[in-house]
Design a protein around this motif. Sequence first.
Motif, PDB file in Angstrom:
ATOM      1  N   THR A 135       0.829  -1.208   0.000  1.00  0.00           N
ATOM      2  CA  THR A 135       0.000   0.000   0.000  1.00  0.00           C
ATOM      3  C   THR A 135       0.862   1.256   0.000  1.00  0.00           C
ATOM      4  O   THR A 135       0.659   2.170  -0.813  1.00  0.00           O
ATOM      5  N   GLY A 136       1.822   1.308   0.906  1.00  0.00           N
ATOM      6  CA  GLY A 136       2.675   2.486   1.007  1.00  0.00           C
ATOM      7  C   GLY A 136       3.488   2.733  -0.252  1.00  0.00           C
ATOM      8  O   GLY A 136       3.583   3.871  -0.735  1.00  0.00           O
ATOM      9  N   VAL A 137       4.057   1.672  -0.788  1.00  0.00           N
ATOM     10  CA  VAL A 137       4.892   1.804  -1.982  1.00  0.00           C
ATOM     11  C   VAL A 137       4.060   2.267  -3.176  1.00  0.00           C
ATOM     12  O   VAL A 137       4.472   3.155  -3.932  1.00  0.00           O
ATOM     13  N   CYS A 138       2.878   1.695  -3.351  1.00  0.00           N
ATOM     14  CA  CYS A 138       2.036   2.073  -4.496  1.00  0.00           C
ATOM     15  C   CYS A 138       1.485   3.490  -4.354  1.00  0.00           C
ATOM     16  O   CYS A 138       1.354   4.213  -5.355  1.00  0.00           O
ATOM     17  N   LEU A 139       1.183   3.919  -3.138  1.00  0.00           N
ATOM     18  CA  LEU A 139       0.761   5.307  -2.927  1.00  0.00           C
ATOM     19  C   LEU A 139       1.888   6.279  -3.259  1.00  0.00           C
ATOM     20  O   LEU A 139       1.659   7.363  -3.812  1.00  0.00           O
ATOM     21  N   SER A 140       3.120   5.890  -2.940  1.00  0.00           N
ATOM     22  CA  SER A 140       4.253   6.754  -3.290  1.00  0.00           C
ATOM     23  C   SER A 140       4.466   6.784  -4.799  1.00  0.00           C
ATOM     24  O   SER A 140       4.852   7.810  -5.367  1.00  0.00           O
ATOM     25  N   GLU A 141       4.170   5.674  -5.465  1.00  0.00           N
ATOM     26  CA  GLU A 141       4.348   5.592  -6.919  1.00  0.00           C
ATOM     27  C   GLU A 141       3.407   6.540  -7.662  1.00  0.00           C
ATOM     28  O   GLU A 141       3.754   7.050  -8.737  1.00  0.00           O
ATOM     29  N   ILE A 142       2.215   6.798  -7.083  1.00  0.00           N
ATOM     30  CA  ILE A 142       1.276   7.715  -7.758  1.00  0.00           C
ATOM     31  C   ILE A 142       1.446   9.151  -7.290  1.00  0.00           C
ATOM     32  O   ILE A 142       0.607  10.011  -7.581  1.00  0.00           O
ATOM     33  N   GLY A 143       2.535   9.426  -6.573  1.00  0.00           N
ATOM     34  CA  GLY A 143       2.904  10.811  -6.317  1.00  0.00           C
ATOM     35  C   GLY A 143       2.769  11.321  -4.903  1.00  0.00           C
ATOM     36  O   GLY A 143       3.137  12.466  -4.624  1.00  0.00           O
ATOM     37  N   HIS A 144       2.240  10.502  -3.979  1.00  0.00           N
ATOM     38  CA  HIS A 144       2.104  10.957  -2.596  1.00  0.00           C
ATOM     39  C   HIS A 144       3.429  10.798  -1.834  1.00  0.00           C
ATOM     40  O   HIS A 144       4.267   9.961  -2.191  1.00  0.00           O
ATOM     41  N   LYS A 145       3.600  11.609  -0.810  1.00  0.00           N
ATOM     42  CA  LYS A 145       4.747  11.458   0.075  1.00  0.00           C
ATOM     43  C   LYS A 145       4.349  10.508   1.190  1.00  0.00           C
ATOM     44  O   LYS A 145       3.442  10.814   1.977  1.00  0.00           O
ATOM     45  N   VAL A 146       5.005   9.365   1.251  1.00  0.00           N
ATOM     46  CA  VAL A 146       4.588   8.293   2.164  1.00  0.00           C
ATOM     47  C   VAL A 146       5.715   7.928   3.120  1.00  0.00           C
ATOM     48  O   VAL A 146       6.853   7.696   2.702  1.00  0.00           O
ATOM     49  N   THR A 147       5.365   7.864   4.398  1.00  0.00           N
ATOM     50  CA  THR A 147       6.290   7.382   5.420  1.00  0.00           C
ATOM     51  C   THR A 147       5.707   6.119   6.039  1.00  0.00           C
ATOM     52  O   THR A 147       4.618   6.150   6.616  1.00  0.00           O
ATOM     53  N   CYS A 148       6.420   5.013   5.893  1.00  0.00           N
ATOM     54  CA  CYS A 148       5.993   3.741   6.487  1.00  0.00           C
ATOM     55  C   CYS A 148       6.702   3.571   7.818  1.00  0.00           C
ATOM     56  O   CYS A 148       7.930   3.704   7.909  1.00  0.00           O
ATOM     57  N   VAL A 149       5.938   3.276   8.856  1.00  0.00           N
ATOM     58  CA  VAL A 149       6.502   3.143  10.197  1.00  0.00           C
ATOM     59  C   VAL A 149       6.238   1.745  10.732  1.00  0.00           C
ATOM     60  O   VAL A 149       5.145   1.195  10.559  1.00  0.00           O
ATOM     61  N   ASP A 150       7.258   1.172  11.374  1.00  0.00           N
ATOM     62  CA  ASP A 150       7.146  -0.184  11.907  1.00  0.00           C
ATOM     63  C   ASP A 150       8.034  -0.285  13.138  1.00  0.00           C
ATOM     64  O   ASP A 150       9.090   0.359  13.208  1.00  0.00           O
TER      65      ASP A 150
END
Length: 440
Positions: free
Chosen positions: A16-31
């Motif tokens: 989800t995070g990677v694909c959202l970043s691919e369409i132009g959003h700035k995404v931070t995945c936290v774990d």
Amino acid sequence: MKNIAVIGTGYVGLVTGVCLSEIGHKVTCVDIDKQKVKLLKNGVSPIYEPGLQELIEKNIKKGNLYFTNNYNEAFQDVEVIYIAVGTPQSESGSVNLQYVEEAAKTIAHFINHSTVIVIKSTVPVGTNEKVLEIFQNNISSDIKIDVVSNPEFLREGSAIYDSFHGDRIIIGSDNKNAAKIIEEINKPFQVPILITDTRSAEMIKYASNAFLAMKISFINGIAEICEKLGANIEEVSNGVGKDKRIGSQFLKAGIGYGGSCFPKDTLALINIANEVGEPFNLLTSVIDINNRQRTKLVKKAKERFGTLRGKQFTILGLAFKPNTDDMREAASIELAKELINEGGKVKAYDPIAIDNAKKILNSSIHFTDSIESAVKGADAVFIATEWKEIIEFPLQRYKELMSSPIIFDGRNCYSIEEMKNLPIEYYSIGRPSINQFLYK
């Protein structure tokens, strides 16, 4: 472009995070898993999924994708937070919401501005309301939190493709403005968007997976009857699937479904139905048929050999399906255990999933690094996963390498006509046996 945080870098969260970043959003995945985050920061995917590694590397370089263990860092200026943590099955079959609730409490602790929370995890109907209640009880009244249901419909092995070519995106919310925000985030995927109320969105996920599981168990039930009557399940499935009201997908007979979704979600829906006093007997039968299918090949082998004690067997394919390293509820697990319980010796091969298989399967199983070394000297081969590499392995090599070229095919990889012309005993699902007892 939106500033988005995704809690959880498991299968759903990472894709989800990677694909959202691919369409132009700035995404931070936290774990919270520091080792996993370290790998991801270096552009290394901790899971196998075709195309995922390349998108991680690409979007880190573009500056759209970040990974962290620090919630303060992840939530700084964030506009939307996705919860994509695991929802494991409890002993009773119900869904364990511990990680979803912990994620909500963590957000409540760190967030200091109004935000939309998206539940991506698969959760029972009513969970979004419970999560909203957690926020209402744990944050100040001047911070506005909306909760939106956005269930995933990703197939392992083709999740990147599904993200950009899905049948629909479901957005469930009782707040039109919140739903609109999530709709705008997802528009670049150019996938049809359906907006519903929250509870309906939660139910759509379970209903979809249960229906697909039902189709698989239905055709496997028909396959059982075909074997008794001498019919060919491949031809039956083809004829049934031509009916546009039914469709051909998920009508392939085999040794059952597995993975992280179908087994867990079907059982969860049964529990949900029981809780509201509406027993779902049809779905109970779906699970029963699937459980029987997992030992179908062992039953065939016992009928062929009489006893399996002392025999050398090979399992080809260990993952629950091709193009993934996921071993959750894989048919190979029960197959391997049954063969060992019957006194057989087992070698196994999988192109990707061996490391994960070693964590689950009996240590007495010998894992090999090639099909050739796996089948050499075997009394019989069991095909449990239809990897392309396995399907394309030259059939004459079985004759050359095995003690007795006998194949038990749990995925119907080869046509009956093809096998008739080869000196191989061939047993499949829902179809006539070929060259039965050729090697005595």
